[in-house]
Write a protein that holds these residues in place. Structure first.
Motif, short mmCIF file in Angstrom:
data_model
loop_
_atom_site.label_atom_id
_atom_site.label_comp_id
_atom_site.label_asym_id
_atom_site.label_seq_id
_atom_site.Cartn_x
_atom_site.Cartn_y
_atom_site.Cartn_z
N ARG A 124 0.94 -1.16 -0.07
CA ARG A 124 0.06 0.10 0.04
C ARG A 124 0.74 1.30 -0.12
N TRP A 125 0.38 2.24 -0.60
CA TRP A 125 1.04 3.51 -0.83
C TRP A 125 1.72 4.14 0.46
N SER A 126 1.08 4.00 1.67
CA SER A 126 1.55 4.50 3.01
C SER A 126 2.44 3.68 3.43
N TYR A 173 1.54 -5.42 2.67
CA TYR A 173 2.60 -6.49 2.83
C TYR A 173 2.88 -7.22 1.69
N PRO A 174 3.95 -7.89 1.44
CA PRO A 174 4.84 -8.61 2.52
C PRO A 174 6.07 -7.92 3.09
N GLN A 175 6.22 -6.64 2.35
CA GLN A 175 7.55 -6.09 2.59
C GLN A 175 7.55 -4.61 3.17
N GLY A 176 6.17 -4.14 3.32
CA GLY A 176 5.81 -2.67 3.70
C GLY A 176 6.36 -1.75 2.81
N LEU A 177 6.42 -1.97 1.58
CA LEU A 177 7.00 -0.89 0.74
C LEU A 177 6.06 0.43 0.70
N ILE A 231 7.05 0.53 -4.30
CA ILE A 231 6.18 -0.47 -4.93
C ILE A 231 6.43 -0.26 -6.55
N PRO A 232 6.72 -1.83 -7.08
CA PRO A 232 6.70 -1.35 -8.74
C PRO A 232 5.40 -0.89 -9.24
N GLU A 290 -6.08 7.90 -0.55
CA GLU A 290 -4.91 8.55 -0.05
C GLU A 290 -3.82 7.59 0.57
N ARG A 291 -4.51 6.75 1.43
CA ARG A 291 -3.38 5.68 2.14
C ARG A 291 -3.05 4.51 1.26
N ASP A 292 -3.99 4.07 0.50
CA ASP A 292 -3.79 2.87 -0.22
C ASP A 292 -3.08 2.88 -1.53
#
Length: 376
Positions: free
Chosen positions: A282-284, A288-292, A297-298, A337-339
């Motif tokens: 997610r953008w914020s 998961y799984p890496q918390g990018l 995020i690609p 905005e969050r995701d």
């Protein structure tokens, strides 16, 4: 079929002499004439000759200008050109050959020499045309095989994506809807055709890792426990592992089967692997799984995330009802905005009507439509 000869010279008497010289070949040679470079160019554009015999010195435009035009054309540069000149200069011959002429003869022209040079030029032309035909045939075969491989690869990836859904509560239509909506977003973001195609096919495999999740969790009709949620979230990493593969195992199998053991580069599977791994990011940074976070995020995963969330909200699941279009948009906007990547979500807002059309076309009950699409 007769060979086509074009004679070019501003001297009408000289051309008449050449025509008489070649009269004995009229049963195998179709001889045409032009009195200027412009006239010659016009006749070449109407019918490409097999050999051109042209004078060097002509008013307005000379033989070298004609040769330059011939060399510049894709369909004419292989035409043999024999140039004629009344100037006995070694430098002129070198210039003609450097410019692409097949030969340069001096006037007055010896009849037997000219005929011999023309026969050689025609033989050269036959070889060139034969090579061109063989190359064209080879290119057609390669192009056909490339299309066949691309179609086979696309069909395989779409079918594989649907196979993963047979174990899930979701349907094969979900895979098609996510793929089509991902294509819409990719095109809206101005991506090139090849990238759009990779995302279209790769997004079909976004949940491939679910085939490794136990049925008790995957098909549970109620809310998952914390422990079950942890297991469910492993599907992203599992999907990545499936699509990237253990190269040493696959390599050994290929070698055992008598094939090279190296793993070939496959951009479609590489894109699919990135989507499978990162489509729940997610953008914020809350995914998961890496918390990018953000652009870590690609982009292909950011696109698939919007398409996947839209379809999940509109679909009925054992743990939730299907939301209407209006309810779905309200939820997505509250979480955008969050995701989601703002640019990707803006593209979604601008093309939400197309998303709705995809939903209607590939509704879960439209199995016949789905079968036709996957089989295509």
């Amino acid at each position: 079929m007769k060979h086509r000869i074009l004679l070019v010279d501003d001297d009408h008497l000289f051309l008449d002499g050449l025509m008489r010289l070649l009269h004995s070949k009229r049963d195998v040679w179709d001889v045409n004439r032009a009195h200027s470079v412009d006239e010659a160019i016009q006749k070449i554009s109407q019918q490409i000759p097999d050999v051109i015999v042209t004078d060097v010195m002509m008013p307005l435009r000379d033989g070298f200008e004609l040769l330059e035009v011939i060399q510049a054309g894709n369909w004419t540069r292989s035409i043999p050109v024999i140039m004629l000149t009344g100037r006995h200069e070694k430098a002129l011959r070198q210039r003609a050959l450097n410019a692409g002429a097949t030969d340069l003869l001096c006037k007055p022209v010896d009849q037997e020499e000219l005929l011999a040079r023309m026969r050689n030029a025609l033989q050269m032309r036959e070889y060139q045309l034969q090579i061109e035909r063989q190359n064209a045939e080879l290119e057609n075969r390669v192009a056909l095989r490339t299309v066949e491989l691309a179609e086979s690869q696309a069909s395989t990836m779409l079918r594989l994506g649907r196979a993963a859904e047979f174990r899930d509560v979701e349907t094969g239509a979900h895979v098609m809807r996510v793929s089509c909506c991902s294509r819409i977003l990719s095109e809206a973001l101005g991506m090139d055709d090849r990238t759009v195609e990779r995302i279209f096919l790769g997004s079909a495999l976004h949940d491939i890792g679910k085939i490794a999740v136990p049925d008790a969790i995957l098909r549970k009709p109620g809310k998952l426990t914390v422990e079950e949620r942890v297991v469910m979230e492993t599907h992203s990493a599992l999907g990545y592992e499936i699509l990237t593969g253990r190269s040493e195992v696959i390599g050994a199998a290929l070698e055992w089967g008598g094939r090279p053991s190296y793993m070939p580069h496959n951009p479609y599977l590489e894109t699919a692997a990135q989507i499978a791994l990162c489509h729940q990011e997610r953008w914020s940074g809350n995914g998961y799984p890496q918390g990018l976070v953000g652009e870590e995020i690609p982009i292909e995963a950011r696109i698939t995330a919007v398409a996947d969330c839209y379809d999940a909200l509109r679909s009925e699941r054992p743990y939730k009802p299907a939301y209407s279009e209006e309810e779905t948009l309200k939820i997505l906007r509250s979480e955008s905005e969050r995701d989601f990547d703002p640019e990707v979500f803006e593209a979604f807002e601008n093309h939400k009507l197309a998303f709705g059309l995809v939903w209607e076309q590939f509704r879960d009950e439209n199995e016949s439509v789905l079968e036709r699409c996957v089989a295509a």
